[in-house]
Design a protein around this motif. Structure first.
Motif, PDB file in Angstrom:
ATOM      1  N   ASP A  89      10.244 -29.864 -53.715  1.00 20.39           N
ATOM      2  CA  ASP A  89       9.885 -29.052 -52.548  1.00 20.39           C
ATOM      3  C   ASP A  89      10.691 -27.757 -52.470  1.00 20.39           C
ATOM      4  OD1 ASP A  89       7.820 -30.527 -51.614  1.00 20.39           O
ATOM      5  OD2 ASP A  89       8.871 -31.403 -49.912  1.00 20.39           O
ATOM      6  N   LEU A  90      11.889 -27.749 -53.034  1.00 18.00           N
ATOM      7  CA  LEU A  90      12.647 -26.498 -53.054  1.00 18.00           C
ATOM      8  C   LEU A  90      11.838 -25.414 -53.757  1.00 18.00           C
ATOM      9  CD1 LEU A  90      15.081 -24.610 -52.879  1.00 18.00           C
ATOM     10  CD2 LEU A  90      16.009 -25.742 -54.900  1.00 18.00           C
ATOM     11  N   TYR A  91      11.282 -25.733 -54.914  1.00 17.29           N
ATOM     12  CA  TYR A  91      10.549 -24.743 -55.703  1.00 17.29           C
ATOM     13  C   TYR A  91       9.196 -24.431 -55.067  1.00 17.29           C
ATOM     14  CZ  TYR A  91      14.206 -26.418 -58.734  1.00 17.29           C
ATOM     15  OH  TYR A  91      15.437 -26.778 -59.224  1.00 17.29           O
ATOM     16  N   ARG A 131       9.143 -24.915 -42.578  1.00 14.22           N
ATOM     17  CA  ARG A 131       8.114 -23.905 -42.810  1.00 14.22           C
ATOM     18  C   ARG A 131       7.034 -23.990 -41.726  1.00 14.22           C
ATOM     19  NH1 ARG A 131       7.435 -21.745 -48.086  1.00 14.22           N
ATOM     20  NH2 ARG A 131       5.595 -20.716 -47.210  1.00 14.22           N
ATOM     21  N   HIS A 132       6.679 -25.215 -41.318  1.00 13.43           N
ATOM     22  CA  HIS A 132       5.660 -25.367 -40.280  1.00 13.43           C
ATOM     23  C   HIS A 132       6.133 -24.760 -38.965  1.00 13.43           C
ATOM     24  CE1 HIS A 132       3.205 -27.463 -37.194  1.00 13.43           C
ATOM     25  NE2 HIS A 132       2.247 -27.273 -38.078  1.00 13.43           N
ATOM     26  N   THR A 162      22.183 -27.080 -54.710  1.00 12.49           N
ATOM     27  CA  THR A 162      22.442 -27.224 -53.274  1.00 12.49           C
ATOM     28  C   THR A 162      22.566 -25.870 -52.598  1.00 12.49           C
ATOM     29  OG1 THR A 162      23.529 -29.349 -53.669  1.00 12.49           O
ATOM     30  CG2 THR A 162      23.977 -28.259 -51.571  1.00 12.49           C
ATOM     31  N   ARG A 163      23.237 -24.941 -53.233  1.00 15.15           N
ATOM     32  CA  ARG A 163      23.343 -23.590 -52.669  1.00 15.15           C
ATOM     33  C   ARG A 163      21.961 -22.947 -52.519  1.00 15.15           C
ATOM     34  NH1 ARG A 163      27.678 -19.539 -55.002  1.00 15.15           N
ATOM     35  NH2 ARG A 163      26.694 -18.385 -53.306  1.00 15.15           N
ATOM     36  N   GLU A 168      17.191 -21.556 -49.143  1.00 16.62           N
ATOM     37  CA  GLU A 168      15.772 -21.704 -48.849  1.00 16.62           C
ATOM     38  C   GLU A 168      15.543 -22.252 -47.444  1.00 16.62           C
ATOM     39  OE1 GLU A 168      11.684 -21.581 -49.076  1.00 16.62           O
ATOM     40  OE2 GLU A 168      13.277 -20.498 -50.135  1.00 16.62           O
ATOM     41  N   ILE A 169      16.425 -23.136 -46.978  1.00 14.40           N
ATOM     42  CA  ILE A 169      16.325 -23.622 -45.599  1.00 14.40           C
ATOM     43  C   ILE A 169      16.421 -22.457 -44.628  1.00 14.40           C
ATOM     44  CG2 ILE A 169      17.623 -24.873 -43.820  1.00 14.40           C
ATOM     45  CD1 ILE A 169      18.216 -27.008 -45.966  1.00 14.40           C
TER      46      ILE A 169
END
Length: 302
Positions: A89-91, A131-132, A162-163, A168-169
């Motif tokens: 999900d990160l990508y 994102r939602h 992790t970084r 991305e968060i």
């Protein structure tokens, strides 16, 4: 073979494992339509039991201490598939637009008008919930533990991953990441700006200060109480949310609870513990914290 060579071989194996599990295989998610990528993920976790194998076996052993697992083989497959989806999900989040949500996420419930405190858990694959929020015009500051190089001794890839995920968060949320430790001032500023705050509450007592008792796996356990007490003081509602995965289709299932208000922190904690227990009943291998489960039953007041 001398000690330094043994150390180098062990480190090389760990870095190779991290590269496969955190970068190479999860990034398949961005090379293909999600339905095709998910089928590849299913195939890998079915035919390559070594993938997340040690991690899965450790989680299974800890889970069997507190719950009955009828089919350990199926449990392990589910655990490893969810790990792979969550890593991927990160990508996906970095490379897909908000339109991805319309096709691959089912939503139950609605977000309240901010400010509010959104509480979630180390369960499922939650990145797309942020994102939602963003698609609904809600900016949300995410409360996180602080990670540094020392948090990942001799593991460069895990540290880098992790970084990147924390970065991305922040992008997915459309706001800042607030790090624990002196965070109250920043949290107050966020809600006064009309933002939401999102945080994970299923954190072992050793990582926090004040806790309140909850019922977890039919035993008394402890969760941090600072978040709900903050919401009560600031008079903002609390919303529980989670993102499950349909193991057949790969569709995300975002559930948003009704807002909870009041002035009794214990009632808030019991509600959140009940929500979490329902998630565990629904899909126990989706919890990412089985390795720590025994820690939740021990708490020394500070």
């Amino acid at each position: 073979m001398n000690g330094s060579n043994r150390f180098s071989v062990a480190r090389f194996k760990q870095e190779t494992k991290d590269f496969l599990e955190r970068i190479l295989v999860p990034s398949i998610a961005i090379l293909l339509p999600w339905g095709w990528a998910f089928r590849i993920f299913q195939w890998i976790t079915t035919h390559c039991p070594w993938f997340y194998g040690a991690q899965g076996n450790g989680a299974l052993a800890e889970a069997q201490r507190v719950i009955h697992i009828e089919d350990p083989v199926q449990w392990l497959w589910t655990y490893r598939l969810i790990q792979l989806v969550d890593q991927g999900d990160l990508y996906l989040s970095r490379c897909r637009s908000h339109r991805w949500i319309d096709q691959y996420m089912q939503v139950t419930g609605t977000w309240p008008k901010p400010p509010f405190l959104g509480i979630t858990f180390h369960w499922g694959a939650g990145l797309w919930s942020l994102r939602h929020l963003h698609t609904q015009g809600i900016s949300a500051a995410f409360l996180s533990a602080r990670f540094n190089r020392a948090s990942f001794p001799k593991r460069w890839i895990a540290y880098g991953y992790t970084r990147l995920r924390i970065k991305e968060i922040k992008r997915a949320s459309g706001s800042s990441v607030i790090y624990k430790g002196g965070s109250i001032t920043q949290m107050k500023a966020a809600i006064h700006e009309g933002k939401a705050i999102t945080a994970l509450i299923d954190v072992p007592p050793r990582e926090v200060g004040a806790c309140l008792p909850i019922s977890l796996f039919d035993r008394q356990a402890w969760w941090p109480s600072g978040l709900v007490k903050f919401a009560i003081r600031e008079q903002i509602p609390v919303v529980a949310f989670s993102v499950g995965i349909n193991l057949t289709t790969g569709i995300r299932q975002l559930h948003i609870s009704d807002p909870l208000s009041g002035d009794n922190p214990q009632a808030f904690m019991e509600y959140l513990a009940g929500y979490f227990s329902d998630l565990i009943t629904q899909m126990p291998p989706a919890w990412h914290c089985w390795d720590w489960v025994e820690e939740f039953f021990h708490h020394k007041s500070r």
